[in-house]
Scaffold this active site. Structure first.
Site, PDB file in Angstrom:
ATOM      1  N   ASP A  22       0.847  -1.203   0.000  1.00 38.47           N
ATOM      2  CA  ASP A  22       0.000   0.000   0.000  1.00 38.47           C
ATOM      3  C   ASP A  22       0.877   1.245   0.000  1.00 38.47           C
ATOM      4  O   ASP A  22       1.624   1.473   0.946  1.00 38.47           O
ATOM      5  CB  ASP A  22      -0.888  -0.052   1.251  1.00 38.47           C
ATOM      6  CG  ASP A  22      -1.825   1.138   1.349  1.00 38.47           C
ATOM      7  OD1 ASP A  22      -1.958   1.887   0.354  1.00 38.47           O
ATOM      8  OD2 ASP A  22      -2.418   1.318   2.429  1.00 38.47           O
ATOM      9  N   ASN A  24      -0.322   4.557  -0.409  1.00 36.58           N
ATOM     10  CA  ASN A  24      -0.923   5.808   0.069  1.00 36.58           C
ATOM     11  C   ASN A  24      -1.655   5.665   1.400  1.00 36.58           C
ATOM     12  O   ASN A  24      -2.352   6.576   1.834  1.00 36.58           O
ATOM     13  CB  ASN A  24      -1.873   6.388  -0.987  1.00 36.58           C
ATOM     14  CG  ASN A  24      -3.111   5.514  -1.181  1.00 36.58           C
ATOM     15  OD1 ASN A  24      -3.157   4.390  -0.666  1.00 36.58           O
ATOM     16  ND2 ASN A  24      -4.097   6.023  -1.889  1.00 36.58           N
ATOM     17  N   ASP A  26      -4.208   3.810   2.528  1.00 35.17           N
ATOM     18  CA  ASP A  26      -5.657   3.632   2.711  1.00 35.17           C
ATOM     19  C   ASP A  26      -6.012   2.176   3.012  1.00 35.17           C
ATOM     20  O   ASP A  26      -7.183   1.815   3.074  1.00 35.17           O
ATOM     21  CB  ASP A  26      -6.436   4.146   1.487  1.00 35.17           C
ATOM     22  CG  ASP A  26      -6.146   3.331   0.237  1.00 35.17           C
ATOM     23  OD1 ASP A  26      -5.262   2.435   0.280  1.00 35.17           O
ATOM     24  OD2 ASP A  26      -6.801   3.574  -0.794  1.00 35.17           O
ATOM     25  N   ASP A  30      -1.615  -0.874  -3.895  1.00 31.97           N
ATOM     26  CA  ASP A  30      -1.700  -0.041  -5.094  1.00 31.97           C
ATOM     27  C   ASP A  30      -0.372  -0.054  -5.851  1.00 31.97           C
ATOM     28  O   ASP A  30       0.590  -0.713  -5.431  1.00 31.97           O
ATOM     29  CB  ASP A  30      -2.119   1.388  -4.716  1.00 31.97           C
ATOM     30  CG  ASP A  30      -1.244   1.957  -3.599  1.00 31.97           C
ATOM     31  OD1 ASP A  30      -0.008   1.805  -3.701  1.00 31.97           O
ATOM     32  OD2 ASP A  30      -1.787   2.514  -2.630  1.00 31.97           O
ATOM     33  N   ASP A 203      -8.405 -14.258 -18.526  1.00 34.99           N
ATOM     34  CA  ASP A 203      -9.394 -14.767 -17.577  1.00 34.99           C
ATOM     35  C   ASP A 203     -10.399 -15.679 -18.294  1.00 34.99           C
ATOM     36  O   ASP A 203     -10.861 -15.357 -19.390  1.00 34.99           O
ATOM     37  CB  ASP A 203     -10.123 -13.553 -16.993  1.00 34.99           C
ATOM     38  CG  ASP A 203     -10.916 -13.878 -15.754  1.00 34.99           C
ATOM     39  OD1 ASP A 203     -10.319 -14.325 -14.775  1.00 34.99           O
ATOM     40  OD2 ASP A 203     -12.147 -13.666 -15.774  1.00 34.99           O
ATOM     41  N   GLU A 258      -6.412 -18.879 -18.714  1.00 35.61           N
ATOM     42  CA  GLU A 258      -6.963 -19.638 -17.584  1.00 35.61           C
ATOM     43  C   GLU A 258      -8.030 -20.583 -18.121  1.00 35.61           C
ATOM     44  O   GLU A 258      -9.090 -20.154 -18.561  1.00 35.61           O
ATOM     45  CB  GLU A 258      -7.591 -18.699 -16.555  1.00 35.61           C
ATOM     46  CG  GLU A 258      -8.204 -19.464 -15.386  1.00 35.61           C
ATOM     47  CD  GLU A 258      -9.280 -18.689 -14.617  1.00 35.61           C
ATOM     48  OE1 GLU A 258      -9.501 -19.025 -13.451  1.00 35.61           O
ATOM     49  OE2 GLU A 258      -9.897 -17.781 -15.189  1.00 35.61           O
TER      50      GLU A 258
END
Ligand code: GLC
Ligand code: CA
Length: 510
Positions: A22, A24, A26, A30, A203, A258
């Site tokens: 992370d 930032n 929160d 990210d 996917d 996949e």
């Protein structure tokens, strides 16, 4: 023997961006967070990163519901952040693969909003719309995934038709028999290929070809998701056109599909004649081999025979973001260490799921913290980076920690040369330094003990690998210098002929 392409020799590291790092504060991982950790990836010694979706999304399926394919969700950062991640990886010789979700979009994607707006919308046929069956109700008996037997169809009252969704109602299926859908999707891939992305994990690729008649599923499959059995030949021309488009780009770009099929199927069909996918996952088969030497030997021999017959190269996966981590499934770190010799010592391109190198188990998720409609939160717990109370994250993260975060975190294990993290690093280095391990031939070895042992060879380079699945010490009549062992013991020395309980070893014959 010519050296095969990177995607055949290299090791891919899967990052689930919400849970990696992370930047930032929160509590949600990210791209800036990832950027700060690229040094770790280089130190570990992987060859490519596959980033699970970072595109704008309402997050009904945590990014596998895409509302815009050519941008980054503000939660994860900006396109410039993604460029920075790409450059930082490329500077260290690491490739970057994105996750492409072509079977369905979000119900908030402008394509779907348009398609749903009226029966005469120019994009009506971009999705699968059907009238109710005579007398009312969904057009067929298909059931969606994550649904306890609920229909794969949702009625849209304003236009009086049902739309198909193999997953959540918020994930309408695209209709790949409409040429404009394929064109729009090729444009999406070109956007990223032009931006220097090295390839895509695709996917549910087996969903793209659907039987145009949309026939009912047979009664014996009642209640099972249709998508897990959707294996229709119309997928193959779609894949051939995709491959031709991607291969026209310089620099060995790759398509990894996949394939998640529960019925009888042949995953190698998705490689075509070397003109469809470069690589395919065969997940249900690969993930659930029993922890036992004979099962692994037979599984490996069958996979290789099938792939060799059509000059395809297999993939190897122990864990991902959809299934309990193998450390939890297998029940001990010793087994997870031994399993690393399978992942990195058998032929195939290994896909390593972030955190398995720390021996992470699934988090225990109290019911009030559960967020995933598919019940997969446990394996998506955030990665602990250090022993501080926030483990390198600035806020309390979006999911609970996996067990033992104070000990099982990157900083602690990096400082401990006997850790599973260092074992992964030594295995990755051994693989990189050995053509035999990275892409060589495979031959099972006969041993008197109940271990799984094999030989790899390429260009005069040879390695012997053995995995003891039992909880007993086993004698093993193999000769060579120990290159890597489960706990590091004896490395650099001649093999003493004994394999510890639940351990693996790589030998270099003199
Ligand atoms: C794939 C993804 C999974 C997702 C599903 C629908 O199986 O791996 O996370 O929920 O597709 O996109
Ligand atoms: Ca964040």
């Amino acid at each position: 023997m010519a050296r095969p392409p990177w995607w055949h020799r290299g090791v891919v590291y899967q990052i689930y961006p919400r849970s990696f790092a992370d930047g930032n504060g929160d509590g949600i991982g990210d791209l800036r967070g990832l950027l700060d950790r690229v040094e770790y990836l280089a130190w570990l010694g992987i060859d490519a990163v596959w980033l699970s979706p970072i595109f704008p999304s309402p997050m009904a399926d945590f990014g596998y519901d895409v509302a815009e394919y050519c941008d980054v969700d503000p939660l994860f950062g900006t396109l410039a952040d993604l460029d920075a991640v790409r450059d930082a990886l490329h500077d260290r010789g690491i490739k970057l693969l994105l996750d492409w979700i072509p079977n369905h979009t979000s119900d908030r994607h402008p394509w779907f909003l348009d398609s749903r707006s009226s029966r005469s919308s120019p994009r009506r046929d971009w999705y699968v719309w059907r009238d109710p069956r005579p007398g009312g109700g969904p057009p067929n008996n298909w059931v969606h995934a994550f649904a306890d037997g609920r229909p794969a169809w949702t009625f849209d009252a304003p236009t009086g038709q049902y739309y198909l969704h193999s997953f959540l109602p918020a994930q309408p299926d695209l209709d790949w028999s409409t040429p404009a859908v394929e064109q729009a999707m090729h444009a999406v891939l070109r956007f990223w290929l032009d931006r220097g992305i090295d390839g895509f994990r695709i996917d549910v690729v087996h969903g793209l070809g659907k039987d145009p008649e949309l026939p009912d599923d047979p009664p014996e499959r009642a209640g099972l998701p249709h998508i897990a059995f959707n294996d229709h030949p119309s997928v193959h021309p779609i894949l051939r056109r995709l491959r031709a488009m991607v291969d026209a780009y310089p620099g060995d770009r790759v398509l990894v599909g996949e394939v998640f099929l529960l019925g009888p199927h042949d995953v190698t069909a998705y490689y075509g004649l070397g003109d469809e996918l470069h690589l395919a996952f065969d997940l249900p088969r690969c993930l659930h081999v029993p922890w036992e030497a004979t099962s692994w030997r037979e599984h490996t021999a069958a996979v290789l025979a099938a792939h060799e017959a059509c000059q395809a190269w297999p993939t190897l996966v122990l864990s991902n973001h959809d299934t309990p981590r193998h450390r939890s499934r297998l029940g001990s770190e010793a087994r997870a260490r031994a399993a690393a010799f399978l992942l990195l010592g058998l032929p195939g391109t290994p896909f390593l799921y972030a955190g398995e190198e720390l021996g992470l188990e699934d988090a225990v998720i109290p019911p009030e913290r559960a967020v995933d409609p598919g019940g997969r939160d446990g394996c998506r717990a955030p990665l602990p980076w250090d022993a501080t109370p926030s483990h390198g994250w600035n806020a309390s993260p979006w999911l609970p920690w996996p067990p033992e975060p104070a000990r099982r975190n990157v900083a602690e294990l990096r400082a401990d040369e006997t850790s599973i993290l260092h074992l992964y690093r030594r295995l990755l280095r051994a693989r990189r330094g050995s053509p035999a391990l990275a892409w060589g031939s495979w031959r099972p070895l006969r041993t008197s003990a109940p271990v799984f042992a094999w030989e790899r060879g390429a260009d005069g380079d040879r390695r012997l690998v053995a995995v003891n699945f039992t909880d007993d010490e086993e004698r093993l009549e193999l000769e060579g210098r120990v290159e890597v062992s489960s706990d590091g013991s004896g490395e650099g020395q001649p093999f003493a002929g004994v394999l510890a309980p639940c351990a693996g070893v790589i030998l270099r014959p003199d």
